[in-house]
Design an enzyme around this catalytic site. Structure first.
Site, PDB file in Angstrom:
ATOM      1  CG  PHE A 245     -33.581 -19.310  -3.720  1.00 60.29           C
ATOM      2  CD1 PHE A 245     -33.735 -18.497  -4.013  1.00 60.29           C
ATOM      3  CD2 PHE A 245     -34.472 -19.077  -1.678  1.00 60.29           C
ATOM      4  CE1 PHE A 245     -33.763 -17.029  -3.481  1.00 60.29           C
ATOM      5  CE2 PHE A 245     -34.714 -17.817  -1.306  1.00 60.29           C
ATOM      6  CZ  PHE A 245     -34.444 -17.219  -2.310  1.00 60.29           C
ATOM      7  CB  SER A 276     -39.310 -15.366  -8.902  1.00 59.29           C
ATOM      8  OG  SER A 276     -39.003 -14.030  -8.206  1.00 59.29           O
ATOM      9  CG  ASP A 277     -37.586 -17.005  -2.263  1.00 58.45           C
ATOM     10  OD1 ASP A 277     -37.439 -16.037  -1.887  1.00 58.45           O
ATOM     11  OD2 ASP A 277     -37.123 -18.206  -1.753  1.00 58.45           O
ATOM     12  CD1 TRP A 278     -33.088 -11.500  -3.101  1.00 56.56           C
ATOM     13  CD2 TRP A 278     -35.007 -10.830  -2.206  1.00 56.56           C
ATOM     14  NE1 TRP A 278     -33.076 -10.081  -2.632  1.00 56.56           N
ATOM     15  CE2 TRP A 278     -33.616  -9.631  -1.561  1.00 56.56           C
ATOM     16  CE3 TRP A 278     -35.895  -9.972  -2.030  1.00 56.56           C
ATOM     17  CZ2 TRP A 278     -34.126  -8.199  -1.755  1.00 56.56           C
ATOM     18  CZ3 TRP A 278     -36.134  -8.216  -1.191  1.00 56.56           C
ATOM     19  CH2 TRP A 278     -34.941  -7.443  -1.149  1.00 56.56           C
TER      20      TRP A 278
END
Ligand code: NOJ
Length: 758
Positions: A245, A276-278
Site C-alpha cells: 500500500f 495489487s493489495d486490496w
C-alpha cells in the site's frame, strides 16, 4: 568485487517451462481484449478484508470472462459454484483462481507468524505451511496471501505480528520455508497452493509505525535490509507477489516500475504475476499520482502490476486504455500471460473443481501435535528470577497445589488465534484455563480462576475477587495482553506499547499481595515491560499460540517442555526508542555497549548518541530467550585468519558446505535438564567503503542437548553471509575486518576475527 549471486534465470522452473508457455501463448492468441482484462481482475466474494463497496461481480460477469480470480471464498461448495460458471459458461473456459489470507494456518491455526519466527525453526514453519496448504486446497483455495515477509523494526506497527521480525537473515530463512511448505514439490499437486509474497516493497518501514504510511529510504537500505526476504521467497519459487500500500521514495508501490519491473522482473527474473493489495490501484488517486481511475489503471499496468484486487479500475478502464493505445496491447498480453502461467502450473485447467465430500475438517491428534509443537517452540521465557531465599518460580514445582489463574486472556478461545484466523474455529482452541484445570485435577490440586478485568476497560470491579484468589493460592498466573483481532495486525498501529486498559494496574494489585506471580503475555508485538520486568519474577511471551495454546503453555509452565523460543524482535524500554533494532548503523559518537568496539560510557559522557532518560539498549534484546537449563559456549574458532577477496568470491550460496570460511563453537548443556538452544552467529564488518551495522545475524542453528552433552556446531560463511550492499547498490565483498560473534543471543561477547585481504 561484486557478483550477482542469484543469477538464476528461472527461479520457478515450472513457470518457465516451454511447453506450459506454448499453451499460454496459444490461449492468449484466442482472447479478446475484454477476456484478457478479465484475467487481470480479482474481486472479493466473501467477507471483506478491506474497505468494502459490496460485492462487485455477478454471475453474468464470470460467464462473460470478466473475472479471473476471487478472494475470500472459503468453502468448497461455493468455490465449485463459481468455478462451474467460469469453466462451463465462459467462451474460453478459463478457470478462476481462489485466493485467501491463509497466514498462520487455515483451519489448524498455528502461532502468529511473529511467534513462528521465534522458533528459529524453518523446518517447523515449512511443516505448518504444508498443513495449511493441504487444508486450504481442500476448500478450493489454490492461492494463499502469504508469506508476509516485510521486515518490521517498529513495534508500533500493528502488522509486525504478521511477519518474521527485524532480521533480514531470519526473515529470508522463514520466507523460503513458507514457500516450500505452501507450494510443495510441484504447484500442480492438488494439495499445493501458490504462495504470494507480500507486501512488495518495504511496507514494514512505514514512517512512525503508522499503517499505510509513506516510506523514504536509500537504495542501499532497501537492498540490504528490506529486499532479502522477498528475494529469498522468489528464489524459492514463489509464484505470485502482492504489491504494498505504501509509497517508496514518493512513488506508490502499486505503480512503481523500479520495484515491480526493474528489481522483480529484470534483476530477479520473476515469471509469476503481481497482484495489487486490496483496492490499491484506486488508492493511487488518494496518493495524488492519478486524477482518475483511468490514469491509475494505466500507471499500475505500465509499472508491472498484473492483477487488480478489488479496486475495479482494470475492469472498468483497462479495455479502453488498450483500445486507445494509452496502454500498448503487448503490455496487456504480458500481464495476462503471467496470470495464465500460474493457472496452468497449478493444473487448474485439468482439475478446476474440488471434491466437496473431502472438505470436512477435524483437528485430529496429528494436527494438534504439530500445532502444539509449534506453540511450545514459539513461546519465549523472558524472565525467571529467583526471589530471595526461594528457588526460581518456573518450572512450577509439583508441591504447588493451588494456582490462581487471573486475566482476560486466561480463558478466551478466540484470543488464542490472534489476527488473520483463516478459516479457523475458536472452538478448536484450548485455553490456558482448560489445560491448567485438567493438569491440576490430575495432580490433586486446583485452580482458582478470576477474569480480573477485560482487555480494554477502566472498571476495576473484578479486582477484588482476583486479589482474593491470589491470596488463597500458592502462586498466581496472570494471563494478560492485547486484543488479537483489533489491536494487532492490519490497521492496528499503536502509539502506546503498554498493556492496554487497566491490566497493568491489575498486575500491580496482584503483585502487591506478595504471592509469587508468573506473567503470561499475549501480544502481537514487543510491549514495554519495564514495570513487569522489575516486579514480576517470571514472564513468558506467548504471542498468540494457536489452537494448542493451553496445552503448550502448561507443558512449558510445568517443565514437561523446556522453553526454546528466541526473540525475533527487540523489546524496548520505552516507546520513544522505536524503531528499535539490533542492526543499527554505528555513529561517530557511540554511547553504550551495544557497539562492542567502543567501551561503555555508563551514561557519563554527554556528547554521545543517546537518550538522556533511557539507555539505548533494549529491555530484551534480539535473539534472547531463557531455558530451564544453561548452555555454555567454547571460544569461537575460525579456520582462517585472513583470506583474499578472490578466493572468497568462489564460494556462493547460503552457508554452503564448501564455503572457505568456517566458524565453529562447542555448545554444552551445563544444567540438569535436556534443552534446545538456538545458537546464533552475528557479524560486524569494519573498514569497508560504507558503514555496516554494529551486528547482523548471519547464521543460526537449533541444537537439542541432554544434560552434560555437548556438540560442535559449524557455521560456513560464504559470499551470501559476508557480502553487503555498497553505495552503488551492488552486492560486494570488500577488504575489511570481520568479527564473528556466536552465542545464545545478540549480546554475546564470544568472538573471533578474520580479515578479508585485497
Ligand atoms: C489487505 C492486506 O494488506 C493484505 O495483506 C491482504 O492479503 C489483503 N487485504 C486481502 O485480504
Amino acid at each position: 568485487m561484486s557478483q550477482n549471486i542469484f543469477d538464476n534465470s528461472a527461479p520457478n522452473a515450472q513457470l518457465a517451462d516451454p511447453a506450459l508457455n506454448r499453451k499460454v501463448d496459444a490461449l492468449v492468441a484466442r482472447m479478446t481484449i475484454e477476456e484478457k482484462v478479465g484475467q487481470l481482475v480479482q474481486f472479493s466474494a466473501g467477507e471483506a478484508t478491506g474497505p468494502s463497496s459490496g460485492r462487485q461481480s455477478d454471475d453474468a460477469m464470470i460467464a462473460a470472462g470478466q473475472v479471473g480470480a476471487f478472494l475470500n471464498v472459503a468453502n468448497a461448495k461455493e468455490a465449485n459454484v463459481l468455478q462451474h460458471i467460469a469453466v462451463e459458461k465462459s467462451r474460453l473456459h478459463i478457470p478462476l483462481m481462489f485466493g485467501f489470507d491463509v497466514i498462520h494456518g487455515y483451519k489448524t491455526i498455528f502461532p502468529v507468524p511473529l511467534g513462528m519466527a521465534a522458533t528459529f525453526d524453518p523446518n517447523l514453519v515449512e511443516a505448518s505451511a504444508r498443513m495449511a496448504a493441504t487444508e486450504a486446497s481442500a476448500d478450493g483455495i489454490r492461492w494463499v496471501f502469504s508469506p508476509m515477509v516485510d521486515i518490521a523494526r517498529d513495534a508500533r506497527w500493528g502488522r509486525i505480528v504478521e511477519g518474521s521480525g527485524e532480521s533480514p537473515y531470519l526473515g529470508a530463512a522463514m520466507a523460503r520455508a513458507y514457500v516450500r511448505g505452501y507450494q510443495g514439490t510441484s504447484l500442480s499437486n492438488p494439495d499445493s497452493v501458490a504462495a504470494c509474497v507480500k507486501h512488495f516493497a518495504a511496507y514494514g518501514a512505514a514512517i512512525a509505525g503508522r499503517d499505510y504510511n509513506a516510506i523514504d529510504m536509500s537504495d542501499l537500505t532497501l537492498r540490504q535490509v528490506y529486499l532479502p526476504p522477498y528475494h529469498a521467497a522468489i528464489e524459492a519459487g514463489a509464484a505470485t507477489v502482492m504489491s504494498s500500500f505504501n509509497s517508496l521514495n514518493s512513488v506508490p508501490a502499486t505503480a512503481d516500475a523500479y520495484t515491480l519491473t526493474q528489481i522483480l522482473r529484470k534483476e530477479w527474473h520473476f515469471d509469476g504475476f503481481v497482484v495489487s493489495d486490496w483496492g490499491a490501484i484506486g488508492e493511487l488517486m488518494a496518493h495524488g499520482v492519478a486524477l482518475d481511475s483511468a490514469v491509475a489503471a494505466q500507471k499500475a499496468v505500465l509499472a508491472g502490476l498484473d492483477m487488480d484486487m478489488e479496486s475495479g479500475a482494470y475492469h472498468s478502464r483497462l479495455g479502453n486504455l488498450v483500445q486507445s493505445n494509452a496502454v500498448p496491447p503487448a503490455a496487456l498480453d504480458e500481464a495476462v500471460r503471467r496470470v495464465l502461467r500460474v493457472k496452468f502450473a497449478l493444473g487448474l485447467f485439468d482439475h478446476p473443481y474440488v471434491n466437496e465430500a473431502a472438505a470436512a475438517y477435524t483437528a485430529t491428534p496429528e494436527k494438534r501435535a504439530l500445532a502444539r509443537n509449534a506453540a511450545e517452540e514459539s513461546i519465549v521465557l523472558l524472565q525467571n528470577r529467583a526471589q530471595e531465599g526461594q528457588p526460581r518460580l518456573l518450572p512450577i514445582s509439583p508441591r504447588v497445589k493451588t494456582i490462581a489463574l487471573i486475566g482476560p486472556m486466561a480463558d478466551s478461545q478466540s484470543e488464542m488465534l490472534g489476527s488473520w484466523t483463516g478459516n479457523g474455529n475458536p472452538a478448536d482452541a484450548i485455553t490456558l484455563r482448560t489445560a491448567l484445570e485438567q493438569r491440576m485435577q490430575g495432580a490433586g490440586g486446583h485452580v482458582l480462576y478470576a477474569e480480573g478485568t477485560k482487555i480494554l476497560t477502566s472498571s476495576t470491579e473484578g479486582f477484588e475477587s482476583a486479589k482474593q484468589a491470589a491470596q488463597q493460592a500458592d502462586i498466581t498466573i496472570l494471563a494478560l495482553g492485547e486484543d488479537g483481532p483489533t489491536m494487532t495486525g492490519e490497521a492496528a498501529s499503536r502509539a502506546h506499547l503498554d498493556l492496554p486498559g487497566n491490566q497493568e494496574q491489575l498486575l500491580d494489585t496482584i503483585a502487591a499481595t506478595g504471592k509469587p506471580v508468573v506473567l503470561v503475555l499475549f501480544s502481537g508485538r514487543p510491549l514495554v515491560l519495564d514495570w513487569a520486568a522489575a516486579h514480576v519474577p517470571a514472564i513468558l511471551e506467548a504471542w498468540y499460540p494457536g489452537i494448542e495454546a493451553g496445552p503448550a503453555l502448561v507443558d512449558l509452565l510445568f517443565g514437561d517442555a523446556n522453553p526454546s523460543g528466541k526473540l525475533p524482535v527487540s523489546f524496548p524500554r520505552a516507546v520513544g526508542q522505536e524503531p528499535l533494532y539490533l542492526s543499527q548503523l554505528p555513529t561517530g559518537r557511540p554511547a553504550d555497549g551495544v557497539d562492542l568496539t567502543h567501551p561503555p560510557t555508563n551514561g557519563e559522557e554527554k556528547y554521545v548518541s543517546r537518550y538522556i532518560d533511557v539507555p539505548n539498549s533494549p529491555l530484551y534484546p534480539f535473539g534472547y530467550g531463557l531455558s530451564y537449563t544453561q548452555f555454555s559456549y567454547s571460544p569461537v574458532k575460525l579456520n582462517v585468519s585472513s583470506m583474499a577477496v578472490d578466493q572468497l568470491m568462489s564460494a556462493s550460496g547460503i552457508g554452503t558446505q564448501n564455503s572457505p570460511i568456517v566458524a565453529s563453537v562447542t555448545v554444552r548443556n551445563t544444567g540438569t535438564v535436556a534443552g534446545t538452544e538456538v545458537a546464533q552467529l552475528y557479524l560486524r564488518i569494519r573498514g569497508a567503503s560504507v558503514e555496516e551495522p554494529v551486528r547482523m545475524l548471519e547464521g543460526f542453528q537449533r541444537v537439542t542437548l541432554q544434560p552434560g552433552e555437548s556438540k560442535q556446531l559449524r557455521f560456513p560463511l560464504g559470499f551470501q553471509e559476508l557480502s553487503f550492499i555498497n553505495a552503488k547498490s551492488q552486492r560486494v565483498v570488500e577488504p575489511a575486518e570481520y568479527t564473528v560473534f556466536i552465542g545464545g543471543d545478540s549480546t554475546t561477547t564470544d568472538s573471533a576475527k578474520f580479515t578479508v585481504m585485497p
